[in-house]
Design an enzyme around this catalytic site. Structure first.
Site, short mmCIF file in Angstrom:
data_model
loop_
_atom_site.label_atom_id
_atom_site.label_comp_id
_atom_site.label_asym_id
_atom_site.label_seq_id
_atom_site.Cartn_x
_atom_site.Cartn_y
_atom_site.Cartn_z
N ARG A 1 0.82 -1.22 0.00
CA ARG A 1 0.00 0.00 0.00
C ARG A 1 0.85 1.27 0.00
O ARG A 1 0.45 2.29 0.56
CB ARG A 1 -0.97 0.03 1.19
CG ARG A 1 -1.79 -1.23 1.38
CD ARG A 1 -2.59 -1.57 0.18
NE ARG A 1 -3.33 -2.83 0.35
CZ ARG A 1 -3.98 -3.41 -0.66
NH1 ARG A 1 -4.01 -2.87 -1.85
NH2 ARG A 1 -4.61 -4.54 -0.45
N GLU B 1 -6.34 -11.93 8.22
CA GLU B 1 -6.09 -12.02 6.77
C GLU B 1 -5.05 -13.09 6.44
O GLU B 1 -4.13 -12.86 5.65
CB GLU B 1 -5.68 -10.66 6.23
CG GLU B 1 -6.74 -9.59 6.45
CD GLU B 1 -6.43 -8.26 5.77
OE1 GLU B 1 -5.25 -7.90 5.66
OE2 GLU B 1 -7.39 -7.57 5.38
N ARG C 1 -2.09 -6.09 17.26
CA ARG C 1 -3.15 -5.45 16.47
C ARG C 1 -4.50 -6.15 16.65
O ARG C 1 -4.56 -7.38 16.76
CB ARG C 1 -2.78 -5.44 14.98
CG ARG C 1 -1.58 -4.57 14.69
CD ARG C 1 -1.21 -4.66 13.23
NE ARG C 1 -1.90 -3.73 12.36
CZ ARG C 1 -2.46 -4.06 11.22
NH1 ARG C 1 -2.50 -5.31 10.80
NH2 ARG C 1 -3.02 -3.14 10.45
N ASP D 1 -12.00 -0.67 7.77
CA ASP D 1 -10.62 -0.66 7.30
C ASP D 1 -10.24 0.67 6.64
O ASP D 1 -10.16 0.72 5.42
CB ASP D 1 -10.42 -1.81 6.30
CG ASP D 1 -8.97 -2.00 5.94
OD1 ASP D 1 -8.12 -1.38 6.58
OD2 ASP D 1 -8.68 -2.79 5.01
N GLU E 1 -4.41 4.41 0.90
CA GLU E 1 -4.91 3.17 0.29
C GLU E 1 -6.31 3.35 -0.28
O GLU E 1 -6.60 2.89 -1.38
CB GLU E 1 -4.91 2.04 1.34
CG GLU E 1 -5.51 0.75 0.83
CD GLU E 1 -5.43 -0.40 1.82
OE1 GLU E 1 -4.88 -0.21 2.93
OE2 GLU E 1 -5.91 -1.50 1.47
N HIS F 1 -16.57 0.90 1.47
CA HIS F 1 -16.03 -0.34 0.89
C HIS F 1 -16.65 -0.69 -0.46
O HIS F 1 -17.26 -1.74 -0.62
CB HIS F 1 -16.23 -1.50 1.88
CG HIS F 1 -15.20 -2.59 1.73
ND1 HIS F 1 -15.11 -3.38 0.61
CD2 HIS F 1 -14.20 -3.02 2.54
CE1 HIS F 1 -14.14 -4.26 0.75
NE2 HIS F 1 -13.55 -4.04 1.91
N TRP G 1 -15.16 -9.05 1.45
CA TRP G 1 -14.26 -8.33 0.55
C TRP G 1 -15.01 -7.80 -0.66
O TRP G 1 -14.42 -7.25 -1.57
CB TRP G 1 -13.10 -9.23 0.08
CG TRP G 1 -12.06 -9.48 1.15
CD1 TRP G 1 -11.92 -8.79 2.32
CD2 TRP G 1 -11.02 -10.46 1.14
NE1 TRP G 1 -10.87 -9.27 3.03
CE2 TRP G 1 -10.29 -10.30 2.35
CE3 TRP G 1 -10.62 -11.46 0.25
CZ2 TRP G 1 -9.19 -11.11 2.67
CZ3 TRP G 1 -9.52 -12.25 0.57
CH2 TRP G 1 -8.82 -12.08 1.76
O1 GCW Z 1 -6.42 -2.59 4.64
C1 GCW Z 1 -5.86 -3.82 4.63
C2 GCW Z 1 -4.86 -3.73 3.54
C3 GCW Z 1 -3.77 -4.74 3.68
C4 GCW Z 1 -3.18 -4.60 5.08
C5 GCW Z 1 -4.28 -4.86 6.10
C6 GCW Z 1 -3.80 -4.66 7.53
C7 GCW Z 1 -0.94 -4.98 5.82
O2 GCW Z 1 -5.50 -3.86 2.32
O3 GCW Z 1 -2.82 -4.48 2.70
O4 GCW Z 1 -2.11 -5.49 5.28
O5 GCW Z 1 -5.30 -3.94 5.91
O6 GCW Z 1 -3.96 -3.57 8.05
O7 GCW Z 1 -3.28 -5.60 8.11
#
Ligand code: GCW
Length: 695
Positions: free
Chosen positions: A164, A287, A320, A361, A389, A517, A539
């Site tokens: 990103r 993820e 996190r 996000d 992003e 989104h 997604w």
């Molecule tokens: O927003 C998403 C992004 C990923 C990112 C993830 C995160 C580092 O698309 O690229 O991965 O969040 O924050 O872990």
């Protein structure tokens, strides 16, 4: 003769062009002669009573600044005497006043007082900022940072790419470290110190175990040694599976004695390279990343294992909370809260849980994350995303401070009125010892570090707000403009308005009324509201906007999801009824008929379309406005921003057309009177996005 002329041309271009590499530390001559000569007359020397590496850096920075701003060489005098301080700027790191913490400073006219050399460095930068932006030389100020750890999170990979990242490759140049340190890092370090950033995690949270090998630890040591004088501590993002991949163990189970020992030894080893190691940043069970849940353990088990490895050291564990599962019947909005809530009170005191500003996000606008205010027994850190992003990458001009402030100023009401998110983050609400604000960095190898010249303002604003979240977005913009773009008072005021309008404009042509989104899959650029199939339902776009014949929006008030219940009753009250819900958050919480009458007097459909169309008009106005700054902005920066604004104008139209053409099939309503019909079909618009996936 020809060569001579060419040479002359090159030299003049060199002199006038600004590639942005000096960031806001340009120290251009103060144009107002009266001010400059008044300053000049009052400053004849810098006197400093301390000689550490860091305090020397501070004095030299001041000297460089004065040379540029006043056009005058001001000598530095090292003296313990402090007697004749006439016409001197006096710097000390042995001030004893109890009003200052270890990073704080006090400025009293021409005295910069601090308890430590780091406080002195920050005070010096504040003093420089003052003379860059004010016409008065004498002033008094006492400052202590509100948040303890003010941190950039780099999502930089071992191969030099940046997840990103839109400003080139990694600034670390891993392949050259530690033997060659890129001289540009000086600029990076000074810039961070100037805004009080005191920590960086160097690598992507989607972490490669490679960063824990001795090969990479040597490289990270090179970075840490270089950044240390600037007061910046280094953190490493770790891959939870490292005991297996690096240590050859059969498991990475956090309750396994061998695993615990492996982390302990690894932590000891890291400290041999980096004695003041900041700590670990961990993305786990998120993820597809490995984590404690792979072994039936909790996030607390994982985090506490790392905290145990750090025992007796200053470092901490940043864990996190960006977790969500692929549940078609769930609501991603709630998942981090639900997974972490039972763990409140179970984390070691060295652990801080890092929460994104909003529940999904980093959308261009999100309601504050429901975890803020709901975890009285766990320190929570803020994670903002500086890199754009979801904000048009490095092509769109979006000044983020108002977006950050909107979140920080939100009231969680968890302990009554005034329980703002900022009070959760600075630890004061629940009396937490740890406090942290992180920003996912937008820096890269581009000459100007951030790609878009205005991206620098977002880095700057993040740092300023991490230091003091009470600063206004306007003030921060104004400072940055004065230091970076122009000293022309009228232009400063106009550029401030120009920047302040940019985030609302972006939101209008992408996600008006709380939509979220709907961006292109994977690349997260441009519109794709029609996305209905992806690796997981959450997604897609249709999961979020829920467009149907009966209306638009995600009902989180109870029918589809009861996510609103995660907030305090006062917040539920504010957002719970469509009649009174802030229109900016409407589609976050309500599914409403297309012809629902809003407080603006328009139907939902008409309001939505008006905003898309207005957004496009606003970008055109932005573009026109920018052209008026041509005479006063450096030509290289002017041209750079002009080019990007043209892209933005084209792409605002892309968003508008995509969303109108897509949603009209559900609303079956006409464009409101006076709005011009797109001159392309939905199929044509869809093709624009498809190109991103061609191989
Ligand atoms: O927003 C998403 C992004 C990923 C990112 C993830 C995160 C580092 O698309 O690229 O991965 O969040 O924050 O872990």
């Amino acid at each position: 003769m020809k060569t001579l002329a060419c040479l002359f041309f090159l030299i003049s271009v060199q002199v006038f062009a600004n590639d942005g590499s000096e960031l806001w530390l340009k120290y251009d001559l103060i144009e107002n002669e009266t001010v400059r000569s008044n300053f000049s007359k009052s400053i004849n020397q810098i006197v400093i009573d301390t000689q550490t590496e860091r305090s020397t850096l501070a004095a030299r920075e001041l000297q460089t600044a004065l040379k540029g701003l006043l056009g005058k060489e001001v000598p530095i005098l090292f003296s313990k005497e402090n007697k004749n301080l006439k016409k001197s700027i006096f710097l000390t790191d042995s001030y004893a006043g109890s009003e200052l913490g270890s990073e704080g400073f006090k400025i009293e006219n021409l005295k910069i007082l601090a308890k430590t050399d780091l406080g002195l460095l920050y005070g010096t930068f504040a003093f420089i900022r003052h003379i860059q932006t004010s016409e008065k030389l004498y002033f008094s100020q006492i400052e202590n940072p509100k948040v303890k750890i003010r941190m950039l999170n780099h999502w930089d990979n071992a191969n030099g790419t940046v997840e990103r990242g839109y400003a080139g490759s990694s600034i670390w140049k891993w392949f050259e470290l530690p033997n060659q340190i890129d001289p540009r890092l000086i600029q990076y370090a000074r810039a961070n110190a100037s805004i009080g950033i005191n920590a960086v995690s160097v690598n992507n949270v989607n972490a490669s175990s490679r960063f824990l090998t001795s090969e990479y630890l040597t490289k990270i040591k090179g970075v840490a040694d270089f950044l240390r004088p600037y007061g910046i501590k280094v953190f490493i993002s770790v891959n939870f599976r490292s005991p297996r991949t690096l240590g050859g163990l059969e498991t990475s189970d956090p309750l396994d004695a061998g695993v615990r020992n492996w982390w302990k030894e690894k932590t000891d080893e890291i400290h041999k390279y980096i004695p003041d190691f900041g700590g670990f940043l961990v993305k786990a069970n998120s993820e597809g990343e490995p984590g404690p849940q792979d072994y039936g353990r909790t996030h607390a088990d994982g985090a506490n294992m790392l905290a145990e490895a750090m025992k007796g050291r200053d470092g901490i564990v940043i864990w996190r909370a960006f977790v969500y599962k692929a549940d078609p019947d769930g609501d991603r909005f709630k998942e981090a809260y639900e997974q972490f809530k039972p763990l409140d009170g179970q984390f070691d005191k060295k652990v801080i849980v890092q929460v994104k500003n909003g529940p999904i996000d980093f959308m261009p606008r999100e309601p504050f994350h429901p975890m803020f205010g709901a975890f009285p027994k766990t320190p929570l850190a803020m994670e903002f995303q500086i890199t754009q992003e979801y904000l048009g990458h490095a092509s769109h001009l979006v000044y983020e401070a108002p977006m950050l402030k909107e979140c920080l100023d939100s009231d969680t009401f968890s302990k009554g009125k005034g329980s703002t998110v900022s009070k959760v983050i600075d630890g004061s609400l629940d009396n937490q010892a740890l406090s942290l604000m992180a920003g996912v960095a937008n820096t890269g190898s581009d000459a100007n570090f951030t790609g878009h010249p205005f991206g620098q303002a977002n880095w700057y604003a993040f740092g300023r707000l991490a230091w003091d979240y009470d600063l206004s977005s306007e003030q921060i913009a104004k400072e940055w403009i004065q230091m970076t773009l122009t000293q022309n008072t009228q232009a400063v005021a106009q550029l401030t308005d120009f920047m302040m309008a940019s985030h609302p404009t972006y939101v209008k042509y992408t996600y008006p009324l709380g939509l979220h989104h709907m961006m292109g899959e994977g690349h997260h650029y441009g519109p794709q509201p029609w996305l209905e199939k992806s690796g997981r339902p959450d997604w897609t776009s249709v999961y979020y906007h829920r467009a149907a014949a009966d209306g638009l929006g995600f009902d989180r008030t109870g029918k589809l999801s009861n996510a609103l219940k995660l907030y305090a009753p006062e917040v539920q009250e504010n957002w719970g009824k469509p009649e009174t819900c802030d229109l900016n958050y409407l589609m976050w919480f309500h599914h409403l008929p297309w012809d629902y009458k809003l407080s603006t007097g328009k139907t939902l459909w008409n309001e939505l379309m008006s905003r898309y169309y207005e957004g496009v008009e606003d970008v055109k106005k932005m573009n026109d406005k920018w052209q008026t700054f041509k005479p006063i902005i450096d030509p290289e920066i002017f041209a750079n921003v002009s080019g990007r604004l043209q892209i933005q104008e084209k792409e605002a139209l892309w968003w508008r057309d995509a969303c109108y053409l897509y949603f009209r099939d559900f609303s079956k309503m006409p464009l409101p009177a006076g709005l011009e019909m797109p001159n392309r079909t939905l199929e044509e618009v869809k093709k624009i996005e498809e190109i991103y996936h061609l191989r």
